[in-house]
Design a protein around this motif. Structure first.
Motif, PDB file in Angstrom:
ATOM      1  N   LEU A 108       8.303  32.721  45.813  1.00  0.00           N
ATOM      2  CA  LEU A 108       9.361  33.211  46.846  1.00  0.00           C
ATOM      3  C   LEU A 108      10.023  34.699  45.778  1.00  0.00           C
ATOM      4  N   MET A 109      10.728  34.121  44.294  1.00  0.00           N
ATOM      5  CA  MET A 109      11.123  35.214  44.242  1.00  0.00           C
ATOM      6  C   MET A 109      10.549  36.145  43.308  1.00  0.00           C
ATOM      7  N   SER A 110       9.113  35.456  42.039  1.00  0.00           N
ATOM      8  CA  SER A 110       8.819  35.785  41.782  1.00  0.00           C
ATOM      9  C   SER A 110       8.936  35.919  40.051  1.00  0.00           C
ATOM     10  N   ILE A 111       9.512  34.885  40.226  1.00  0.00           N
ATOM     11  CA  ILE A 111       9.731  33.785  38.734  1.00  0.00           C
ATOM     12  C   ILE A 111       8.650  32.858  38.143  1.00  0.00           C
ATOM     13  N   LYS A 112       8.528  33.777  36.816  1.00  0.00           N
ATOM     14  CA  LYS A 112       7.040  33.181  36.185  1.00  0.00           C
ATOM     15  C   LYS A 112       8.199  31.701  35.328  1.00  0.00           C
ATOM     16  N   ILE A 113       7.372  30.994  35.774  1.00  0.00           N
ATOM     17  CA  ILE A 113       7.463  29.586  34.797  1.00  0.00           C
ATOM     18  C   ILE A 113       6.794  29.252  33.649  1.00  0.00           C
ATOM     19  N   HIS A 114       7.935  29.050  32.489  1.00  0.00           N
ATOM     20  CA  HIS A 114       7.271  28.781  31.396  1.00  0.00           C
ATOM     21  C   HIS A 114       7.956  28.101  30.051  1.00  0.00           C
ATOM     22  N   SER A 115       6.739  27.484  29.464  1.00  0.00           N
ATOM     23  CA  SER A 115       7.109  26.391  28.323  1.00  0.00           C
ATOM     24  C   SER A 115       7.547  25.192  29.055  1.00  0.00           C
ATOM     25  N   CYS A 116       5.939  24.888  29.383  1.00  0.00           N
ATOM     26  CA  CYS A 116       5.495  23.660  29.914  1.00  0.00           C
ATOM     27  C   CYS A 116       6.126  22.464  28.551  1.00  0.00           C
ATOM     28  N   GLN A 117       7.026  21.210  28.909  1.00  0.00           N
ATOM     29  CA  GLN A 117       7.221  20.344  28.062  1.00  0.00           C
ATOM     30  C   GLN A 117       6.622  19.660  26.851  1.00  0.00           C
ATOM     31  N   LEU A 118       5.432  19.659  27.799  1.00  0.00           N
ATOM     32  CA  LEU A 118       4.457  18.582  27.461  1.00  0.00           C
ATOM     33  C   LEU A 118       3.176  19.710  26.613  1.00  0.00           C
ATOM     34  N   GLY A 119       3.674  20.871  25.948  1.00  0.00           N
ATOM     35  CA  GLY A 119       3.420  22.443  25.898  1.00  0.00           C
ATOM     36  C   GLY A 119       2.101  22.637  26.196  1.00  0.00           C
ATOM     37  N   ALA A 120       1.593  22.462  27.824  1.00  0.00           N
ATOM     38  CA  ALA A 120       0.452  23.366  28.364  1.00  0.00           C
ATOM     39  C   ALA A 120      -0.130  24.342  28.660  1.00  0.00           C
ATOM     40  N   PHE A 121       1.407  25.039  28.862  1.00  0.00           N
ATOM     41  CA  PHE A 121       1.705  26.713  28.907  1.00  0.00           C
ATOM     42  C   PHE A 121       3.188  26.818  27.990  1.00  0.00           C
TER      43      PHE A 121
END
Length: 144
Positions: free
Chosen positions: A131-144
């Motif tokens: 909703l806020m157009s906030i990008k999620i990054h740095s997967c804790q498992l390293g997927a992204f």
């Protein structure tokens, strides 16, 4: 990437990084070369290693992550309930996410903490990020 290297293992040039203790548990728990995000985090906790170390070993073993707890990817992502919480809870999450995000993004770990602070699910927090157009990054498992 050499022809004999797999897609995921190719991310890690140092193949000696495979931890046999972690690998043994991952192989025992993976089904059809897949393991859920939840299971990977549980294994990391039980073995006293970081999620990143677990993810690196999953890559080296060509075990794919399914069922991202944020509902972002994986075979089971459509099964994750990303229904928004109540309007009041959305406002609380927005405030926490806004405070914790940097440059239009927020890390997976920070978002998990925000969800916990707000008393919401991880997937609900991810939905509020959308909703806020906030990008999620740095997967804790390293997927992204």
């Amino acid at each position: 990437m050499h022809q004999d290297e797999g897609h995921y293992a190719g991310k890690h040039p140092d193949k000696s990084a495979l931890n046999e203790r972690i690998a043994e548990v991952l192989k025992a728990e993976a089904e059809n070369g897949r393991l859920s995000c939840t299971a990977a985090h549980r294994i990391a906790s039980e073995l006293g290693v970081s999620p990143a170390e677990t993810g690196r070993n999953m890559d080296l073993l060509e075990i794919r992550i399914t069922g991202c707890q944020l509902g972002l990817f994986g075979k089971d992502k459509d099964e994750v309930d990303k229904t928004l919480p109540s309007e009041d809870d959305v406002d609380v999450l927005k405030e926490i996410i806004e405070e914790d995000s940097r440059n239009g993004g927020i890390s997976c770990r920070t978002l998990w903490t925000a969800a916990e602070k707000a008393g919401s699910t991880k997937a609900q927090a991810a939905a509020v990020c959308d909703l806020m157009s906030i990008k999620i990054h740095s997967c804790q498992l390293g997927a992204f």
